[in-house]
Design a protein around this motif. Sequence first.
Motif, PDB file in Angstrom:
ATOM      1  N   LYS A   1      -2.284   7.978   7.560  1.00  0.00           N
ATOM      2  CA  LYS A   1      -3.173   7.075   6.831  1.00  0.00           C
ATOM      3  C   LYS A   1      -2.501   5.731   6.577  1.00  0.00           C
ATOM      4  O   LYS A   1      -3.099   4.665   6.778  1.00  0.00           O
ATOM      5  CB  LYS A   1      -3.586   7.715   5.508  1.00  0.00           C
ATOM      6  CG  LYS A   1      -4.585   6.894   4.700  1.00  0.00           C
ATOM      7  CD  LYS A   1      -5.008   7.642   3.441  1.00  0.00           C
ATOM      8  CE  LYS A   1      -6.036   6.849   2.645  1.00  0.00           C
ATOM      9  NZ  LYS A   1      -6.459   7.581   1.408  1.00  0.00           N
ATOM     10  N   VAL A   2      -1.234   5.774   6.133  1.00  0.00           N
ATOM     11  CA  VAL A   2      -0.506   4.529   5.879  1.00  0.00           C
ATOM     12  C   VAL A   2      -0.314   3.748   7.175  1.00  0.00           C
ATOM     13  O   VAL A   2      -0.479   2.519   7.208  1.00  0.00           O
ATOM     14  CB  VAL A   2       0.846   4.834   5.201  1.00  0.00           C
ATOM     15  CG1 VAL A   2       1.709   3.575   5.128  1.00  0.00           C
ATOM     16  CG2 VAL A   2       0.622   5.406   3.815  1.00  0.00           C
TER      17      VAL A   2
ATOM     18  N   GLN B   1      -2.237   3.813   9.830  1.00  0.00           N
ATOM     19  CA  GLN B   1      -3.535   3.268  10.251  1.00  0.00           C
ATOM     20  C   GLN B   1      -3.963   2.089   9.400  1.00  0.00           C
ATOM     21  O   GLN B   1      -4.705   1.215   9.870  1.00  0.00           O
ATOM     22  CB  GLN B   1      -4.588   4.372  10.213  1.00  0.00           C
ATOM     23  CG  GLN B   1      -4.381   5.439  11.285  1.00  0.00           C
ATOM     24  CD  GLN B   1      -5.135   6.720  11.010  1.00  0.00           C
ATOM     25  OE1 GLN B   1      -5.937   6.806  10.075  1.00  0.00           O
ATOM     26  NE2 GLN B   1      -4.879   7.746  11.824  1.00  0.00           N
ATOM     27  N   ARG B   2      -3.510   2.051   8.147  1.00  0.00           N
ATOM     28  CA  ARG B   2      -3.828   0.926   7.258  1.00  0.00           C
ATOM     29  C   ARG B   2      -2.928  -0.279   7.502  1.00  0.00           C
ATOM     30  O   ARG B   2      -3.054  -1.292   6.819  1.00  0.00           O
ATOM     31  CB  ARG B   2      -3.701   1.379   5.799  1.00  0.00           C
ATOM     32  CG  ARG B   2      -4.844   2.233   5.292  1.00  0.00           C
ATOM     33  CD  ARG B   2      -6.078   1.404   4.989  1.00  0.00           C
ATOM     34  NE  ARG B   2      -5.811   0.414   3.952  1.00  0.00           N
ATOM     35  CZ  ARG B   2      -6.087   0.582   2.662  1.00  0.00           C
ATOM     36  NH1 ARG B   2      -6.650   1.714   2.260  1.00  0.00           N
ATOM     37  NH2 ARG B   2      -5.822  -0.369   1.791  1.00  0.00           N
ATOM     38  N   GLY B   3      -1.993  -0.179   8.427  1.00  0.00           N
ATOM     39  CA  GLY B   3      -1.108  -1.288   8.747  1.00  0.00           C
ATOM     40  C   GLY B   3       0.267  -1.198   8.120  1.00  0.00           C
ATOM     41  O   GLY B   3       1.094  -2.076   8.309  1.00  0.00           O
TER      42      GLY B   3
ATOM     43  N   TYR C   1       0.841  -1.210   0.000  1.00  0.00           N
ATOM     44  CA  TYR C   1       0.000   0.000   0.000  1.00  0.00           C
ATOM     45  C   TYR C   1       0.875   1.258   0.000  1.00  0.00           C
ATOM     46  O   TYR C   1       1.894   1.326   0.694  1.00  0.00           O
ATOM     47  CB  TYR C   1      -0.881  -0.012   1.245  1.00  0.00           C
ATOM     48  CG  TYR C   1      -1.788   1.187   1.380  1.00  0.00           C
ATOM     49  CD1 TYR C   1      -2.866   1.372   0.530  1.00  0.00           C
ATOM     50  CD2 TYR C   1      -1.553   2.137   2.360  1.00  0.00           C
ATOM     51  CE1 TYR C   1      -3.707   2.467   0.659  1.00  0.00           C
ATOM     52  CE2 TYR C   1      -2.379   3.244   2.501  1.00  0.00           C
ATOM     53  CZ  TYR C   1      -3.452   3.400   1.643  1.00  0.00           C
ATOM     54  OH  TYR C   1      -4.272   4.493   1.778  1.00  0.00           O
TER      55      TYR C   1
END
Length: 495
Positions: free
Chosen positions: A90-91, A93-95, A65
């Motif tokens: 954001k990155v 939080q997306r893992g 991602y």
Amino acid sequence: MNKNSLALLFSIFTFSAFGQFTSPRSTEPFLTKTQVGAAAMPEDIAPIVAPFDMPQLKKPNFAAYSVNIIDAGAKSGTKVTKAIQNAIDKVNQRGGGTVIVPAGIWHIGRINLKSNVNLHLLQGAELHVGGEIADFLPAVFTRVEGIEVMSSGGFIYAYQADNVAITGKGKIIGPGLDAPVRTAPSPPEVVEVAIDQNLPVKDRKYDSHEGRYFYKPKSICLVECKNVLIEGITIERSVTWNVTPIYCDGVIIRGITVNSVGIPTGDGIDIESSRNVLIEYAILNNGDDCFTMKAGRDKDGLRVNRPTENIVVRYCLSEAGHGAITTGSETAGWIRNVYLHDCIFDGTDRGFRFKTRRPRGGGVENVFYERVIMNISKNALEWDLLGSRTYVGALADRLPKLPINELTPVYRNIFMRDVKITTNNKFIVANCIPEVPMTNVIMENMDVSCKESILMRDVKDFTIRNSTIRSKSQNIEITEGQNVNFENVKMMYKD
């Protein structure tokens, strides 16, 4: 390379009460400038072989991602701190994944890097850092010259982040030379005097508000992080220290270029109370020391009591700088297990530089330097363990000997071999501490061309063997030397 091969390589290092060491590299030719530095960096990390237990460090992995900062709202010509921070958040939080900074000039304040994020600067990307004090507030937890404080942190800052990276071919460029962040008043005294070490760290705030002083931001400041990669980037025009891992474990710094000439405290890489660190293929041009090992100072450093240990530096180029590789002067938590090999120092002031002061505590032990070419302007090997009255008052006076206490630093077990030196000054200057003489230093296969040879005070068990020293002045001065040995050493006149 399999585990059996690695075990064989490690077994080639041999020790006899730290009396001598040999390595698998001792018969190989010296490297040239084309074989060190950023341009020579391979994609993969070669196995780490050291004369102490050292893990095989690997680059962190990141999810596929990614977020481009333009997609997060960054617009050229405006300050994009918020957009980059939003992308990092954001990155995270997306893992995990990568935040991409494309080519262009991007104006930023302090950026907070978070776990599982690779901040990737593409070729042509330039992060231009703001010069207002507000760009580095609120104050964050950091260290200033070895003492814990709340202050500016860094251009890029991380706290307790795991699996993080700053990579790419882009640049990080500091603010203009007249920026407020450079000219804000800082205490006139050394930090151990200026900072009240009896205060809780959260109350040691230096943010320029309400008459408080301000400590300058580092370029990259990573605190209590694990599994770190800094690769390929260029850092220019720092405000103070450039790359500074503090309390980190598992750090890879490779292929970076640092230019901070003209910055009075512009150290290149400062490893501070961190462990398991690999530095390779770096090019450092600095206004102060280049590769520097530190471990806290004074009572605060003793309180924290975290060493810098297991450090390997290889295939690097040091050009401008006060010292090519320096241990200290902050030594309270101990600096140990440092191995530098296959490096070139070309134009640096000093080659191997060792520093501490009587009130710094701790010490330095188990240092190994091998296969180095140095062409330098000042003393090639310098132990400056007393300092000057300007900073430590009468503690800088060699005599009288003082009582040994918890703040008396110790230097011991230092080994060098296969070193080629050219300097217009002394080969060795060692001003040590008389109540705790520097102990167990062994040099082998030193090929030296210098103006003057050796000045040593307060050393014990010091051996030079199988070496050639060419000098215009062949005087050797040794004061309070115990068991100083010259074995098969040729002293030759050099016009």
